[in-house]
Design an enzyme around this catalytic site. Sequence first.
Site, short mmCIF file in Angstrom:
data_model
loop_
_atom_site.label_atom_id
_atom_site.label_comp_id
_atom_site.label_asym_id
_atom_site.label_seq_id
_atom_site.Cartn_x
_atom_site.Cartn_y
_atom_site.Cartn_z
N CYS A 31 0.84 -1.20 0.00
CA CYS A 31 0.00 0.00 0.00
C CYS A 31 0.87 1.26 0.00
O CYS A 31 1.67 1.46 0.93
CB CYS A 31 -0.92 -0.02 1.23
SG CYS A 31 -1.66 1.58 1.62
N CYS A 67 0.49 3.32 3.22
CA CYS A 67 1.22 2.73 4.35
C CYS A 67 2.70 3.05 4.22
O CYS A 67 3.37 3.40 5.20
CB CYS A 67 1.01 1.22 4.40
SG CYS A 67 -0.71 0.69 4.64
#
Length: 457
Positions: free
Chosen positions: A377, A380
Site C-alpha cells: 500500500c 502505508c
Amino acid sequence: MAMAATVSSSGITSSAFSRSVISSEPKVSQIGSLKLLDRVSVTTPMSLKKRSSVKPLNAEPKRNDSMVPLAATMVAQVAEEVVEAEDFAELAKKLENASPLEIMDKALEMFGNDIAIAFSGAEDVALIEYAHLTGRPYRVFSLDTGRLNPETYRFFDAVEKHYGIRIEYMFPDSVEVQGLVRSKGLFSFYEDGHQECCRVRKVRPLRRALKGLRAWITGQRKDQSPGTRSEIPVVQVDPVFEGLDGGAGSLVKWNPVANVEGSDVWSFLRTMDVPVNTLHAAGYVSIGCEPCTRAVLPGQHEREGRWWWEDAKAKECGLHKGNIKENANVNGESKPVVEDIFKSENVVALSRQGIENLVKLENRKEPWIVVLYAPWCPFCQAMEASYDELADKLAGSGVKVAKFRADGEQKEFAKQELQLGSFPTILVFPKNSPRPIKYPSEKRDVDSLTSFLNLVR
C-alpha cells in the site's frame, strides 16, 4: 505567428519556431531556427513502410477511430523509408541518466507525427513545456471524461492559448456512458469500485487514441506511487495497449520525468512561468475526475486524494495497469510484490494469535497503538517514516507500538474484528478498556498520532 515555412517539391526549406501566446511578450525566449527535413528520423518497434505526405497547416485528416484532428500547427513531410526495429530496453538504459529534455527530444525525433503527449490537466504540463523547448513539432491529447473539474477545463484553455496549440480531446462513447448511468446511477463507483466507470470513460477512449499512434508520452514518475510506479523506465514497449500497426510491441511508451522528484517538477514549472491548474493551490496534487478527486492533507501521499474510499492497491484507473507486478496469495487476492515495512526495532510485529490475544485482554497493563497495514500500500509506505519515528519516541514510555499485516487471508478477520476499512487503519488499545479506538484522522504525522494517543490511552 507560431511558424513561417516555405513548401516546395523538395520539401520544407526553412522554418522559424517560437511559442505562440495571447500576450505580445513570450515568457520563454525563442529556441531558434531548424530545418524540419533534418529532423525527420522515425523509428518504430517493427519494420514498416511510410507514405510520403505533406500536411498543410491545421489540416484536418480523414476521420476514423483514432485521434482527430491533428493539434500540431506545423508543416511536416515524412520521407518514404523503411524503418528498423529498436531495442527499447537497451535505449532505456542509455537514457536512464538523461534529462527530461533529452528524453523528450529523442522521443519526438524518433517518432515525429506518430507520437503524442498524454495531458491530464495536472502538473504534466511540464511535458508540453519540454516538448516546446526541443523546437520540434509535437501533438497533445487529453481524455475528457465529462466529469472533470471546471478548473481543469479552464486550465486546458489556458494551455492551448499559451502554447498556440489545439489539444486533441478524446471522449467516451455516449451509448456506453448512457447505459452505465441508466443502469447504475451517476455515482455507482462509490459502491462497487471505480474500475467500471474508468473503463468506460478513460480506458476505452485511450485505447482508441493510441490505435492512431506508434508511441505516446506520459507524465508518470516513480515517486507518484511506490506500489505501482517505482520501476517505470524512461522508455518501454507498452505492455498493455496497441498502436497503429496492431499487436504486441506495436506501441512505445515514453516517461521522460520518470526519474524526477515531484518537487523538482514544480520548481521547473515555476521557473518557466507556465500555466498551472488552480486546483493545486487548493491542496489537490494528483488531479482526476471531480467526484473521485479531493485535496490531500500535509504529509499525505499525493495519490491518497484519488478514489479515497477504496483500498490503496486500486489507485490506478487502468491507463497504466502494466506497471503492476502481481502474485497471487492463498485466497486468490493479488498484490504487487514489495518488501515488508515498519522496520524499527521498537515496532512489535503481531501475529494473528497475538492481536487476537490483545483484543481479548480487558485489563491491559499498558496501552497499545497498532497499525493495520499492507506492505504494497503506497499510503502505508508514505507513513512508514513517521510511524517508525513514533515507535522510537515512545520506547520506554510504557506505550507499545505494533503492526499487524491485515491483507490477504487476514483481511476478512481484520474487517470483522478490527474495524479495517482501508489501509492503513490505526487502532489504539487503551489500558482497562475492552475495545480498541479507531484513529479517525488522515493526519499520520508523529505529532498528530501522539496527541490522539495522549487523549485516549
